[in-house]
Design a protein around this motif. Structure first.
Motif, PDB file in Angstrom:
ATOM      1  N   PHE A  17       0.539  -1.426   0.092  1.00  0.00           N
ATOM      2  CA  PHE A  17       0.171   0.474  -0.338  1.00  0.00           C
ATOM      3  C   PHE A  17       0.963   1.012  -0.211  1.00  0.00           C
ATOM      4  O   PHE A  17       1.760   1.056   1.152  1.00  0.00           O
ATOM      5  N   LYS A  18       0.259   2.059  -0.995  1.00  0.00           N
ATOM      6  CA  LYS A  18       1.690   3.384  -0.699  1.00  0.00           C
ATOM      7  C   LYS A  18       0.253   4.302  -0.915  1.00  0.00           C
ATOM      8  O   LYS A  18      -0.266   4.465  -1.207  1.00  0.00           O
ATOM      9  N   GLY A  19      -0.071   4.851   0.059  1.00  0.00           N
ATOM     10  CA  GLY A  19      -1.221   6.017   0.402  1.00  0.00           C
ATOM     11  C   GLY A  19      -2.144   5.360   1.007  1.00  0.00           C
ATOM     12  O   GLY A  19      -1.981   4.380   1.015  1.00  0.00           O
ATOM     13  N   LEU A  20      -3.135   6.331   0.797  1.00  0.00           N
ATOM     14  CA  LEU A  20      -4.808   5.923   1.516  1.00  0.00           C
ATOM     15  C   LEU A  20      -5.381   4.226   0.121  1.00  0.00           C
ATOM     16  O   LEU A  20      -5.716   3.615   1.070  1.00  0.00           O
ATOM     17  N   PHE A  21      -5.100   4.629  -0.672  1.00  0.00           N
ATOM     18  CA  PHE A  21      -5.756   4.461  -2.505  1.00  0.00           C
ATOM     19  C   PHE A  21      -4.850   3.495  -3.429  1.00  0.00           C
ATOM     20  O   PHE A  21      -5.700   3.074  -4.009  1.00  0.00           O
ATOM     21  N   LYS A  22      -3.780   4.156  -3.351  1.00  0.00           N
ATOM     22  CA  LYS A  22      -3.366   3.300  -4.079  1.00  0.00           C
ATOM     23  C   LYS A  22      -2.537   2.809  -3.734  1.00  0.00           C
ATOM     24  O   LYS A  22      -1.899   1.964  -2.367  1.00  0.00           O
ATOM     25  N   LYS A  23      -2.564   1.143  -4.321  1.00  0.00           N
ATOM     26  CA  LYS A  23      -2.213  -0.222  -4.808  1.00  0.00           C
ATOM     27  C   LYS A  23      -0.530  -0.417  -5.696  1.00  0.00           C
ATOM     28  O   LYS A  23      -0.948   0.335  -6.398  1.00  0.00           O
ATOM     29  N   GLU A  24       0.717  -1.146  -5.081  1.00  0.00           N
ATOM     30  CA  GLU A  24       1.157  -1.462  -5.318  1.00  0.00           C
ATOM     31  C   GLU A  24       1.922  -3.292  -5.864  1.00  0.00           C
ATOM     32  O   GLU A  24       2.172  -3.839  -4.887  1.00  0.00           O
ATOM     33  N   TYR A  25       1.279  -3.461  -7.543  1.00  0.00           N
ATOM     34  CA  TYR A  25       1.749  -5.343  -7.037  1.00  0.00           C
ATOM     35  C   TYR A  25       3.106  -5.520  -7.000  1.00  0.00           C
ATOM     36  O   TYR A  25       3.856  -5.382  -8.144  1.00  0.00           O
ATOM     37  N   SER A  26       3.858  -6.699  -6.964  1.00  0.00           N
ATOM     38  CA  SER A  26       5.412  -6.862  -7.492  1.00  0.00           C
ATOM     39  C   SER A  26       4.450  -8.742  -7.452  1.00  0.00           C
ATOM     40  O   SER A  26       3.387  -9.825  -6.491  1.00  0.00           O
ATOM     41  N   GLU A  27       5.566  -9.470  -7.750  1.00  0.00           N
ATOM     42  CA  GLU A  27       5.047 -10.970  -8.181  1.00  0.00           C
ATOM     43  C   GLU A  27       7.371 -11.176  -7.692  1.00  0.00           C
ATOM     44  O   GLU A  27       7.860 -11.162  -7.399  1.00  0.00           O
ATOM     45  N   SER A  28       6.703 -12.956  -6.902  1.00  0.00           N
ATOM     46  CA  SER A  28       8.051 -13.900  -6.106  1.00  0.00           C
ATOM     47  C   SER A  28       7.817 -14.980  -6.439  1.00  0.00           C
ATOM     48  O   SER A  28       6.624 -15.377  -6.708  1.00  0.00           O
ATOM     49  N   LEU A  29       8.806 -15.080  -6.491  1.00  0.00           N
ATOM     50  CA  LEU A  29       8.830 -16.375  -7.461  1.00  0.00           C
ATOM     51  C   LEU A  29       9.053 -17.498  -6.150  1.00  0.00           C
ATOM     52  O   LEU A  29      10.296 -17.332  -5.649  1.00  0.00           O
ATOM     53  N   ALA A  30       8.365 -18.435  -5.368  1.00  0.00           N
ATOM     54  CA  ALA A  30       8.711 -19.186  -4.897  1.00  0.00           C
ATOM     55  C   ALA A  30       8.953 -20.556  -4.663  1.00  0.00           C
ATOM     56  O   ALA A  30      10.009 -21.085  -4.016  1.00  0.00           O
ATOM     57  N   VAL A  31       8.468 -20.863  -6.161  1.00  0.00           N
ATOM     58  CA  VAL A  31       9.261 -22.287  -6.998  1.00  0.00           C
ATOM     59  C   VAL A  31       9.797 -21.914  -8.235  1.00  0.00           C
ATOM     60  O   VAL A  31       9.074 -21.467  -8.767  1.00  0.00           O
ATOM     61  N   LYS A  32      10.997 -21.997  -8.594  1.00  0.00           N
ATOM     62  CA  LYS A  32      11.116 -21.935  -9.870  1.00  0.00           C
ATOM     63  C   LYS A  32      12.142 -23.208 -10.480  1.00  0.00           C
ATOM     64  O   LYS A  32      12.574 -23.569 -10.313  1.00  0.00           O
ATOM     65  N   ASP A  33      11.100 -23.136 -11.563  1.00  0.00           N
ATOM     66  CA  ASP A  33      12.001 -24.620 -12.272  1.00  0.00           C
ATOM     67  C   ASP A  33      12.425 -25.681 -11.974  1.00  0.00           C
ATOM     68  O   ASP A  33      13.158 -25.958 -12.650  1.00  0.00           O
ATOM     69  N   VAL A  34      11.069 -25.784 -11.573  1.00  0.00           N
ATOM     70  CA  VAL A  34      11.652 -27.670 -10.688  1.00  0.00           C
ATOM     71  C   VAL A  34      11.485 -28.404 -11.944  1.00  0.00           C
ATOM     72  O   VAL A  34      10.327 -28.721 -11.495  1.00  0.00           O
ATOM     73  N   ASN A  35      12.748 -29.587 -11.796  1.00  0.00           N
ATOM     74  CA  ASN A  35      12.190 -31.251 -12.373  1.00  0.00           C
ATOM     75  C   ASN A  35      12.367 -32.243 -11.475  1.00  0.00           C
ATOM     76  O   ASN A  35      13.835 -32.077 -11.449  1.00  0.00           O
ATOM     77  N   LEU A  36      11.317 -32.978 -11.269  1.00  0.00           N
ATOM     78  CA  LEU A  36      11.630 -33.688 -10.262  1.00  0.00           C
ATOM     79  C   LEU A  36      11.094 -34.824 -10.614  1.00  0.00           C
ATOM     80  O   LEU A  36       9.798 -35.438 -11.363  1.00  0.00           O
ATOM     81  N   SER A  37      11.552 -36.044 -10.058  1.00  0.00           N
ATOM     82  CA  SER A  37      10.530 -36.924 -10.506  1.00  0.00           C
ATOM     83  C   SER A  37      10.745 -38.380  -9.320  1.00  0.00           C
ATOM     84  O   SER A  37      11.826 -38.639  -8.472  1.00  0.00           O
ATOM     85  N   ILE A  38       9.963 -38.594  -8.741  1.00  0.00           N
ATOM     86  CA  ILE A  38      10.129 -39.590  -7.881  1.00  0.00           C
ATOM     87  C   ILE A  38       9.289 -41.173  -7.803  1.00  0.00           C
ATOM     88  O   ILE A  38       8.446 -41.418  -8.207  1.00  0.00           O
ATOM     89  N   LYS A  39       9.933 -42.138  -7.863  1.00  0.00           N
ATOM     90  CA  LYS A  39       9.929 -43.416  -7.990  1.00  0.00           C
ATOM     91  C   LYS A  39       8.615 -44.152  -6.898  1.00  0.00           C
ATOM     92  O   LYS A  39       9.636 -43.734  -5.817  1.00  0.00           O
ATOM     93  N   LYS A  40       8.614 -44.643  -7.182  1.00  0.00           N
ATOM     94  CA  LYS A  40       7.707 -45.880  -6.314  1.00  0.00           C
ATOM     95  C   LYS A  40       8.650 -46.386  -4.753  1.00  0.00           C
ATOM     96  O   LYS A  40       9.669 -46.979  -5.678  1.00  0.00           O
ATOM     97  N   ASN A  41       8.040 -46.630  -3.838  1.00  0.00           N
ATOM     98  CA  ASN A  41       9.069 -46.829  -1.955  1.00  0.00           C
ATOM     99  C   ASN A  41      10.176 -45.612  -2.315  1.00  0.00           C
ATOM    100  O   ASN A  41      11.144 -46.385  -1.209  1.00  0.00           O
ATOM    101  N   GLU A  42      10.691 -44.802  -2.965  1.00  0.00           N
ATOM    102  CA  GLU A  42      12.294 -43.838  -2.546  1.00  0.00           C
ATOM    103  C   GLU A  42      11.144 -42.950  -1.173  1.00  0.00           C
ATOM    104  O   GLU A  42      10.255 -43.122  -0.947  1.00  0.00           O
ATOM    105  N   HIS A  43      12.767 -43.405  -0.804  1.00  0.00           N
ATOM    106  CA  HIS A  43      12.653 -42.232   0.873  1.00  0.00           C
ATOM    107  C   HIS A  43      13.458 -40.954   0.350  1.00  0.00           C
ATOM    108  O   HIS A  43      14.138 -40.903   0.496  1.00  0.00           O
ATOM    109  N   ILE A  44      12.394 -40.024   0.217  1.00  0.00           N
ATOM    110  CA  ILE A  44      13.027 -38.538  -0.514  1.00  0.00           C
ATOM    111  C   ILE A  44      13.270 -37.709   0.746  1.00  0.00           C
ATOM    112  O   ILE A  44      12.562 -37.362   1.555  1.00  0.00           O
ATOM    113  N   GLY A  45      14.331 -36.338   1.004  1.00  0.00           N
ATOM    114  CA  GLY A  45      14.367 -35.985   1.739  1.00  0.00           C
ATOM    115  C   GLY A  45      14.723 -34.751   0.826  1.00  0.00           C
ATOM    116  O   GLY A  45      15.013 -34.513   0.126  1.00  0.00           O
TER     117      GLY A  45
END
Length: 314
Positions: A17-45
């Motif tokens: 919020f910038k002032g009483l009526f003005k809003k400013e929007y921005s974006e943040s990346l929580a997860v970025k370009d993740v390539n992943l595969s998990i097989k059956k019975n794997e224990h992944i940390g």
């Protein structure tokens, strides 16, 4: 495959919020370009500092959050579209959140889950007996949850999460705050689940190394490490030796260099290279009158520290 992710990303919008009526929007990346595969019975940390994207990734696996870009499949299905269907095959334990009803005994929650998952009476009783035996659970399943110790409650949480025999188990810091005996009991129990796929998040990196066959490290949303635990053995990570002795620092320093006193009778030698460990241990045990000695070499802890330094977080 149990889970497949391709260039998976998640953006969050931030409002300022910038002032009483003005809003400013921005974006943040929580997860970025993740390539992943998990097989059956794997224990992944799944490891990372706070804010690294672990929770966001898990929520996309479960279908709670929709990806901003890329794709993810759980059990070969779109987790958003088939969220209810895949939920029938997933068990979840949160270390800081409970699925048990506070004023009711755990057995009531178990019976409720029996109806939700449509478990036949005979199968339910058989699984309950097996899980209570494996976790060494006494009669506290019939006591109100509010009267249970943390260790008892967590064991009840595990039974509740596993009573429908899920194929995928997601564990979010399940041992946080537990005493050593209960923690070891749960770790040993998890190691017996060889026919289950496990995603295990924890800040206790020794537990991750003990339970999991593969580790994923996230940093600021990016998957920076995806390796088998056994492949980490070749890393020349620093070793720390801690020992207790009634001898003073001056006397000990005659035989061992770089010793630091950390309490009245406790000493520590840190950042020891792999090829120097045996020599230093030999000097300590032969020349110093010690009462207790501990050798610690956490590969994952070292990797996380290096990650934090590169990111400017340490």
């Amino acid at each position: 495959m149990i889970i497949e992710a391709n260039k998976l990303s998640k953006k969050y919008k931030k409002v300022k919020f910038k002032g009483l009526f003005k809003k400013e929007y921005s974006e943040s990346l929580a997860v970025k370009d993740v390539n992943l595969s998990i097989k059956k019975n794997e224990h992944i940390g799944l490891v990372g500092l706070n804010g690294s994207g672990k929770s966001t990734l898990i929520k996309m696996i479960l279908g709670i959050l929709q990806p901003s870009e890329g794709s993810i499949k759980t059990f070969g299905l779109d987790p958003i579209k088939y969220r209810q269907k895949i939920a029938m095959h997933i068990g979840i334990v949160f270390g800081q959140r409970s699925q048990l009803r506070w004023d009711l005994p755990p057995i009531d929650t178990l019976k409720l889950n029996k109806e939700i998952y449509q478990i036949p009476n005979e199968v339910f009783e058989k699984r309950l007996t097996k899980l209570t035996t494996l976790l060494n659970v006494e009669n506290f399943l019939f006591q109100p949850v509010r009267t249970l110790s943390l260790g008892q409650r967590m064991k009840a949480e595990f039974i509740t999460a596993l009573i429908h025999d899920p194929d995928l188990i997601i564990l979010d810091e399940p041992t946080i705050g537990l005493d050593v005996v209960t923690k070891n009991s749960i770790v040993n129990f998890l190691k017996t689940l060889t026919k289950k796929t496990i995603i295990f998040t924890s800040h206790n990196l020794e537990e991750v190394e003990n339970i999991c066959s593969r580790v994923l490290i996230l940093n600021k949303g990016e998957l920076i490490l995806n390796k088998e635990i056994k492949d980490l053995d070749n890393l020349d990570t620093p070793t720390t030796i801690k020992f207790t002795s009634q001898e003073n620092l001056q006397e000990i320093s005659k035989y061992v260099s770089n010793v630091q006193k950390i309490s009245e009778d406790s000493y520590e030698i840190s950042n020891i290279k792999k090829n120097e460990v045996k020599k230093i241990l030999s000097s300590i045990t032969s020349e110093v009158n010690i009462q207790h000695i501990e050798v610690k070499r956490s590969k994952l802890e070292y990797l996380l520290e290096q990650t934090a330094k590169k990111s400017g977080e340490l």
